[in-house]
Scaffold this active site. Sequence first.
Site, PDB file in Angstrom:
ATOM      1  N   CYS A  57      -5.940 101.817 -56.676  1.00  0.00           N
ATOM      2  CA  CYS A  57      -5.016 102.738 -57.352  1.00  0.00           C
ATOM      3  C   CYS A  57      -4.106 103.492 -56.396  1.00  0.00           C
ATOM      4  O   CYS A  57      -3.290 104.303 -56.824  1.00  0.00           O
ATOM      5  CB  CYS A  57      -5.790 103.728 -58.225  1.00  0.00           C
ATOM      6  SG  CYS A  57      -6.620 105.041 -57.299  1.00  0.00           S
TER       7      CYS A  57
ATOM      8  N   ALA B 220      -6.431 107.765 -16.925  1.00  0.00           N
ATOM      9  CA  ALA B 220      -5.328 108.479 -17.564  1.00  0.00           C
ATOM     10  C   ALA B 220      -5.528 109.996 -17.459  1.00  0.00           C
ATOM     11  O   ALA B 220      -4.577 110.741 -17.237  1.00  0.00           O
ATOM     12  CB  ALA B 220      -5.206 108.065 -19.030  1.00  0.00           C
TER      13      ALA B 220
ATOM     14  N   GLY C 130      -2.896 103.492 -20.977  1.00  0.00           N
ATOM     15  CA  GLY C 130      -4.151 103.005 -21.541  1.00  0.00           C
ATOM     16  C   GLY C 130      -4.018 101.869 -22.536  1.00  0.00           C
ATOM     17  O   GLY C 130      -4.810 101.767 -23.459  1.00  0.00           O
TER      18      GLY C 130
ATOM     19  N   ASP D 248      -7.248 107.589 -33.811  1.00  0.00           N
ATOM     20  CA  ASP D 248      -8.198 108.707 -33.740  1.00  0.00           C
ATOM     21  C   ASP D 248      -7.589 110.087 -33.963  1.00  0.00           C
ATOM     22  O   ASP D 248      -8.328 111.078 -34.076  1.00  0.00           O
ATOM     23  CB  ASP D 248      -8.938 108.670 -32.395  1.00  0.00           C
ATOM     24  CG  ASP D 248      -7.982 108.625 -31.195  1.00  0.00           C
ATOM     25  OD1 ASP D 248      -6.941 109.303 -31.227  1.00  0.00           O
ATOM     26  OD2 ASP D 248      -8.292 107.918 -30.209  1.00  0.00           O
TER      27      ASP D 248
ATOM     28  N   ASN E 197      -2.750 102.491 -16.334  1.00  0.00           N
ATOM     29  CA  ASN E 197      -3.821 101.747 -17.008  1.00  0.00           C
ATOM     30  C   ASN E 197      -4.918 101.431 -16.004  1.00  0.00           C
ATOM     31  O   ASN E 197      -4.659 101.292 -14.805  1.00  0.00           O
ATOM     32  CB  ASN E 197      -3.254 100.452 -17.618  1.00  0.00           C
ATOM     33  CG  ASN E 197      -4.190  99.848 -18.652  1.00  0.00           C
ATOM     34  OD1 ASN E 197      -4.721 100.556 -19.503  1.00  0.00           O
ATOM     35  ND2 ASN E 197      -4.418  98.556 -18.574  1.00  0.00           N
TER      36      ASN E 197
ATOM     37  N   GLN F  14      -1.271 103.062 -30.499  1.00  0.00           N
ATOM     38  CA  GLN F  14      -2.062 102.032 -31.168  1.00  0.00           C
ATOM     39  C   GLN F  14      -3.385 102.635 -31.654  1.00  0.00           C
ATOM     40  O   GLN F  14      -4.161 101.966 -32.318  1.00  0.00           O
ATOM     41  CB  GLN F  14      -2.372 100.888 -30.198  1.00  0.00           C
ATOM     42  CG  GLN F  14      -1.142 100.172 -29.666  1.00  0.00           C
ATOM     43  CD  GLN F  14      -1.483  99.282 -28.478  1.00  0.00           C
ATOM     44  OE1 GLN F  14      -1.586  99.730 -27.343  1.00  0.00           O
ATOM     45  NE2 GLN F  14      -1.687  98.013 -28.746  1.00  0.00           N
ATOM     46  N   ASN F  15      -3.638 103.887 -31.264  1.00  0.00           N
ATOM     47  CA  ASN F  15      -4.905 104.524 -31.617  1.00  0.00           C
ATOM     48  C   ASN F  15      -4.857 105.111 -33.022  1.00  0.00           C
ATOM     49  O   ASN F  15      -3.798 105.467 -33.520  1.00  0.00           O
ATOM     50  CB  ASN F  15      -5.240 105.625 -30.610  1.00  0.00           C
ATOM     51  CG  ASN F  15      -5.366 105.077 -29.203  1.00  0.00           C
ATOM     52  OD1 ASN F  15      -5.574 103.883 -29.021  1.00  0.00           O
ATOM     53  ND2 ASN F  15      -5.229 105.934 -28.211  1.00  0.00           N
TER      54      ASN F  15
ATOM     55  N   HIS G 224      -1.076 101.630 -35.889  1.00  0.00           N
ATOM     56  CA  HIS G 224      -2.247 100.991 -36.506  1.00  0.00           C
ATOM     57  C   HIS G 224      -2.911 101.892 -37.542  1.00  0.00           C
ATOM     58  O   HIS G 224      -4.092 101.740 -37.837  1.00  0.00           O
ATOM     59  CB  HIS G 224      -3.249 100.556 -35.427  1.00  0.00           C
ATOM     60  CG  HIS G 224      -2.723  99.434 -34.573  1.00  0.00           C
ATOM     61  ND1 HIS G 224      -3.262  99.112 -33.350  1.00  0.00           N
ATOM     62  CD2 HIS G 224      -1.709  98.559 -34.776  1.00  0.00           C
ATOM     63  CE1 HIS G 224      -2.590  98.082 -32.841  1.00  0.00           C
ATOM     64  NE2 HIS G 224      -1.640  97.729 -33.683  1.00  0.00           N
TER      65      HIS G 224
HETATM   66 ZN   LIG Z   1      -8.782 104.269 -56.930  1.00  0.00          ZN
END
Ligand SMILES: [Zn+2]
Length: 260
Positions: A132, A238, A194, A106, A220, A103-104, A121
Amino acid sequence: MTTATEAAVGQAAALLLNSRSGIAFTGAGVSVESGIPHFRGEGGLWTKFDPYKVAHIDTFRKNPAEYWTYSLNHRRPDAEPNPAHRALAELERLGYLRAVITQNTDGLHQRAGSREVIELHGSSHAVVCLDCDARFPRDEVDRMNREHCPPICPACGGRFLKPTVVLFGEALPVGALRDAQALAKAADVVLIVGSSLQVYPAAGIPRLAREHGAELCIVNAEPTPFDGAAAAVIHGKAGEVLPEIVRRVVRDQTGRATAP
Ligand SMILES: [Zn+2]
């Protein structure tokens, strides 16, 4: 480590050792030890900011400058993977995980060496122009953002450059969701790390896996709604628990020539 925790760590390691199609499912908790702020719960970002103001697609459309100002002040481009990310990469390398579904946004799983990463995500490292569809690396857009906020699309002059991160009010990327569902249906073990397992549709992935017979192992900081359905539940950090699981797996795999 308490006796109960040690037993649960042993159980998780044993399940992984016997798995043929294990997957990991991760949330913000896996990156907290890398200094990435989490959202829900005590001290979470959403206790300080209203998500519907800073991270909703409608707000973004109305005022992209607000989003990019927030981003300038809260983004952590220098975050490094922690021992939890590295442990998951090691489990994949050893053949006990087929993929990490996260779901991260990063990118720390990839930086730690995980090869098969499904970002439910989206990613904060890629930026797309909503006018565009041109895509740009985040670093380039961050540079533009520091000179002019909001950054303007170099391809079409549009004002709506948006990280591919899924904002509130947006659908999950279809391809990523489909891949995650296929892996979940085929999984025999899901190592959940987590995640509060409260955000849908993402939390539907471990649920789908459970419905198709997978055993769940949950690492968790706090209890989750899935704890009662899990074969092993470990409440801890974790970055401490996962390396311990890897140590057990490596210790006990002797005799098993190659991982699946
Ligand atoms: Zn553009």
